[in-house]
Design a protein around this motif. Structure first.
Motif, short mmCIF file in Angstrom:
data_model
loop_
_atom_site.label_atom_id
_atom_site.label_comp_id
_atom_site.label_asym_id
_atom_site.label_seq_id
_atom_site.Cartn_x
_atom_site.Cartn_y
_atom_site.Cartn_z
N SER A 1 2.12 9.22 1.34
CA SER A 1 1.45 8.49 0.38
C SER A 1 2.03 6.95 0.10
O SER A 1 3.19 7.04 0.23
CB SER A 1 1.47 9.13 -1.04
OG SER A 1 0.66 10.19 -0.88
N LEU A 2 1.57 5.90 -0.40
CA LEU A 2 1.92 4.88 -0.54
C LEU A 2 1.26 4.10 -1.83
O LEU A 2 -0.05 4.50 -1.63
CB LEU A 2 2.04 3.98 0.43
CG LEU A 2 3.10 4.06 1.69
CD1 LEU A 2 2.81 2.82 2.76
CD2 LEU A 2 4.50 3.65 0.81
N THR A 3 1.67 3.31 -2.56
CA THR A 3 0.95 2.53 -3.44
C THR A 3 1.21 1.24 -3.47
O THR A 3 2.46 0.61 -3.44
CB THR A 3 1.34 3.00 -5.05
OG1 THR A 3 0.90 4.38 -5.17
CG2 THR A 3 0.63 2.12 -6.10
N LEU A 4 0.33 0.43 -3.03
CA LEU A 4 0.62 -1.02 -2.88
C LEU A 4 0.22 -1.90 -4.29
O LEU A 4 -0.50 -1.36 -5.16
CB LEU A 4 -0.63 -1.76 -2.04
CG LEU A 4 -0.53 -0.89 -0.52
CD1 LEU A 4 -1.58 -1.73 0.40
CD2 LEU A 4 0.76 -0.96 0.08
N SER A 5 1.05 -2.97 -4.59
CA SER A 5 0.80 -3.77 -5.98
C SER A 5 0.20 -5.10 -5.09
O SER A 5 0.66 -5.54 -4.29
CB SER A 5 1.98 -3.61 -6.55
OG SER A 5 2.12 -2.32 -7.07
N CYS A 6 -0.36 -5.64 -6.16
CA CYS A 6 -0.92 -7.13 -5.78
C CYS A 6 -0.61 -7.99 -7.24
O CYS A 6 -1.48 -7.76 -8.18
CB CYS A 6 -2.34 -7.10 -5.56
SG CYS A 6 -3.05 -8.99 -5.34
#
Length: 121
Positions: free
Chosen positions: A17-22
């Motif tokens: 899993s990964l969580t991207l932020s913008c």
């Protein structure tokens, strides 16, 4: 000055899993339709997920590409002017550069520089 900056990419094993932020600045985030796109080597850029600007009575509309439904979740924090993409059960075919895009009612769109996601054993 309008700025959009993605972060959170990296190398992850299949099934991980990964969580991207913008993080955005210089735009009225809550009034922008926000989306994640990705581009794999040799392929065209494709829409991954979108979460529209919330309407007073209807809230936001969320859309996912068929290939990520049930595995990815898009969310937005209007107070922090930030968009997220939580990715689970990642597959090698998810390997790509992931881009954040904001578009307003006038059709003006702004893109980030992208963050690399590599899914490999």
């Amino acid at each position: 000055q309008k700025e959009i900056a993605e972060s959170g990419g990296g190398l992850v094993q299949p099934g991980g899993s990964l969580t991207l932020s913008c993080v955005t600045s210089g735009i009225t985030f809550s009034s922008y339709d926000m989306s994640w796109y990705r581009q794999a080597p040799g392929k065209e850029r494709e829409l991954v997920a979108e979460k529209t600007s919330p309407l007073p009575t209807a809230g936001s509309r969320t859309t996912y590409a068929d290939s990520v439904k049930g595995r990815f979740t898009i969310d937005r924090d209007n107070g922090r002017s930030t968009l997220y993409l939580k990715m689970t059960n990642l597959k090698p075919e998810d390997t790509a550069v992931y881009y954040c895009k904001g578009q307003n009612w006038a059709g003006q769109s702004y893109w980030g520089q992208g963050t690399q996601v590599t899914v490999s054993a």
